[in-house]
Design a protein around this motif. Structure first.
Motif, mmCIF file in Angstrom:
data_model
loop_
_atom_site.group_PDB
_atom_site.id
_atom_site.type_symbol
_atom_site.label_atom_id
_atom_site.label_comp_id
_atom_site.label_asym_id
_atom_site.label_seq_id
_atom_site.Cartn_x
_atom_site.Cartn_y
_atom_site.Cartn_z
ATOM 1 N N PHE A 1 0.731 -1.096 -0.040
ATOM 2 C CA PHE A 1 -0.009 0.050 -0.200
ATOM 3 C C PHE A 1 0.894 1.236 0.042
ATOM 4 O O PHE A 1 2.174 1.254 0.137
ATOM 5 C CB PHE A 1 -1.039 0.152 0.970
ATOM 6 N N LYS A 2 0.119 2.569 -0.141
ATOM 7 C CA LYS A 2 0.763 3.650 -0.205
ATOM 8 C C LYS A 2 0.234 4.362 1.013
ATOM 9 O O LYS A 2 -0.915 4.243 1.626
ATOM 10 C CB LYS A 2 0.523 4.298 -1.304
ATOM 11 N N ILE A 3 1.128 5.368 1.652
ATOM 12 C CA ILE A 3 0.854 5.914 2.729
ATOM 13 C C ILE A 3 0.145 7.404 2.457
ATOM 14 O O ILE A 3 0.791 8.122 1.307
ATOM 15 C CB ILE A 3 2.220 6.325 3.528
ATOM 16 N N SER A 4 -0.937 7.764 2.833
ATOM 17 C CA SER A 4 -1.740 8.962 2.589
ATOM 18 C C SER A 4 -1.195 9.903 3.563
ATOM 19 O O SER A 4 -0.962 11.124 3.067
ATOM 20 C CB SER A 4 -3.158 8.736 2.693
ATOM 21 N N ASN A 5 -1.007 9.648 4.710
ATOM 22 C CA ASN A 5 -0.490 10.672 5.856
ATOM 23 C C ASN A 5 -0.477 9.730 6.939
ATOM 24 O O ASN A 5 -0.462 8.672 7.197
ATOM 25 C CB ASN A 5 -1.800 11.416 5.992
ATOM 26 N N ILE A 6 0.796 10.398 7.996
ATOM 27 C CA ILE A 6 0.759 9.890 9.274
ATOM 28 C C ILE A 6 0.552 10.834 10.372
ATOM 29 O O ILE A 6 0.977 12.142 10.203
ATOM 30 C CB ILE A 6 2.690 9.560 9.319
ATOM 31 N N ILE A 7 -0.228 10.460 11.304
ATOM 32 C CA ILE A 7 -0.809 11.172 12.185
ATOM 33 C C ILE A 7 -0.071 10.909 13.648
ATOM 34 O O ILE A 7 0.044 9.707 13.895
ATOM 35 C CB ILE A 7 -2.060 10.935 12.388
ATOM 36 N N GLU A 8 0.546 11.897 14.122
ATOM 37 C CA GLU A 8 1.196 11.797 15.427
ATOM 38 C C GLU A 8 0.231 12.501 16.593
ATOM 39 O O GLU A 8 0.133 13.536 16.594
ATOM 40 C CB GLU A 8 2.399 12.495 15.466
ATOM 41 N N GLU A 9 -0.068 11.471 17.525
ATOM 42 C CA GLU A 9 -0.999 12.091 18.581
ATOM 43 C C GLU A 9 -0.612 11.131 19.801
ATOM 44 O O GLU A 9 -0.020 10.329 19.882
ATOM 45 C CB GLU A 9 -2.428 12.065 18.222
ATOM 46 N N SER A 10 -1.482 11.408 20.902
ATOM 47 C CA SER A 10 -1.624 10.504 22.103
ATOM 48 C C SER A 10 -2.032 9.335 21.615
ATOM 49 O O SER A 10 -3.143 9.338 20.915
ATOM 50 C CB SER A 10 -2.133 11.249 23.241
ATOM 51 N N PRO A 11 -2.102 8.188 22.325
ATOM 52 C CA PRO A 11 -2.910 7.053 21.736
ATOM 53 C C PRO A 11 -4.370 7.383 22.027
ATOM 54 O O PRO A 11 -5.175 7.028 21.312
ATOM 55 C CB PRO A 11 -2.282 5.910 22.787
ATOM 56 N N SER A 12 -4.815 7.996 23.162
ATOM 57 C CA SER A 12 -6.261 8.382 23.404
ATOM 58 C C SER A 12 -6.782 9.393 22.373
ATOM 59 O O SER A 12 -7.863 9.011 21.910
ATOM 60 C CB SER A 12 -6.198 9.122 24.612
ATOM 61 N N ALA A 13 -5.937 10.112 21.828
ATOM 62 C CA ALA A 13 -6.346 10.955 20.667
ATOM 63 C C ALA A 13 -6.567 10.472 19.534
ATOM 64 O O ALA A 13 -7.677 10.375 18.706
ATOM 65 C CB ALA A 13 -5.638 12.233 20.617
ATOM 66 N N LEU A 14 -5.583 9.415 19.270
ATOM 67 C CA LEU A 14 -5.694 8.572 17.975
ATOM 68 C C LEU A 14 -6.972 7.903 17.997
ATOM 69 O O LEU A 14 -7.668 7.755 17.049
ATOM 70 C CB LEU A 14 -4.409 7.746 18.010
ATOM 71 N N TRP A 15 -7.236 7.267 19.040
ATOM 72 C CA TRP A 15 -8.412 6.305 19.085
ATOM 73 C C TRP A 15 -9.625 7.157 18.825
ATOM 74 O O TRP A 15 -10.491 6.594 18.201
ATOM 75 C CB TRP A 15 -8.587 5.490 20.578
ATOM 76 N N ASP A 16 -9.841 8.180 19.719
ATOM 77 C CA ASP A 16 -11.016 9.037 19.659
ATOM 78 C C ASP A 16 -11.011 9.524 18.160
ATOM 79 O O ASP A 16 -12.274 9.541 17.508
ATOM 80 C CB ASP A 16 -10.863 10.235 20.227
ATOM 81 N N LEU A 17 -10.062 9.592 17.373
ATOM 82 C CA LEU A 17 -10.164 10.374 15.988
ATOM 83 C C LEU A 17 -10.390 9.077 14.868
ATOM 84 O O LEU A 17 -11.180 9.496 13.974
ATOM 85 C CB LEU A 17 -8.802 11.033 15.469
ATOM 86 N N LEU A 18 -9.808 7.893 15.350
ATOM 87 C CA LEU A 18 -9.766 6.978 14.131
ATOM 88 C C LEU A 18 -10.399 5.679 14.254
ATOM 89 O O LEU A 18 -10.361 4.701 13.683
ATOM 90 C CB LEU A 18 -8.402 6.696 14.019
ATOM 91 N N LYS A 19 -11.218 5.393 15.618
ATOM 92 C CA LYS A 19 -11.431 4.260 16.218
ATOM 93 C C LYS A 19 -12.374 3.446 15.189
ATOM 94 O O LYS A 19 -12.566 2.289 14.983
ATOM 95 C CB LYS A 19 -12.054 4.286 17.544
#
Length: 128
Positions: A52-70
């Motif tokens: 696959f190709k990478i569209s973006n890499i998001i850097e956040e706290s795990p809690s914020a990542l989960w809230d955004l991407l769950k």
């Protein structure tokens, strides 16, 4: 530059079939110039099953990542937080343009002295 990611088979299949749109990692790639990501499904498969190709890499706290991407994580909340443990920062690799290989590839045919990486390994593979 390309990268080979070691991914558990159930998550590798979720990427291939589109249920998992983000691959989570505890560290980011030092090399910012990644063209393609090869999906190495770990034991018992032990094959490169797609790319696959990478569209973006998001850097956040795990809690914020989960809230955004769950909704597109392709992983349970318990598995997600067990993976990150007490890490303060996590990375979400946004997946695009997934291609499943008709015939999974034995990495030993492409990479001399192949040893599965714990997380990822930079590679150079000639396009066919």
């Amino acid at each position: 530059m390309d990268v080979l990611l070691s991914i558990k088979p159930k998550f590798a299949e979720a990427i291939i079939d589109g249920r998992k749109r983000y691959e989570f990692r505890k560290s980011k790639f030092a090399n910012k110039d990644i063209n393609r990501v090869y999906i190495y499904a770990t034991s018992p498969i032990k094959k490169i099953i797609g790319i696959f190709k990478i569209s973006n890499i998001i850097e956040e706290s795990p809690s914020a990542l989960w809230d955004l991407l769950k909704d597109h994580a392709g992983i349970s909340e318990e598995e997600f937080f067990n993976y990150f443990g007490n890490k303060g920062t996590g990375f979400a690799i946004e997946i695009k343009s997934v291609e499943k290989f008709e015939n999974p590839i034995d990495p030993k045919t492409l990479i001399p002295n192949f040893v599965p990486p714990q997380s990822f390994h930079y590679i150079k593979i000639q396009s066919k």
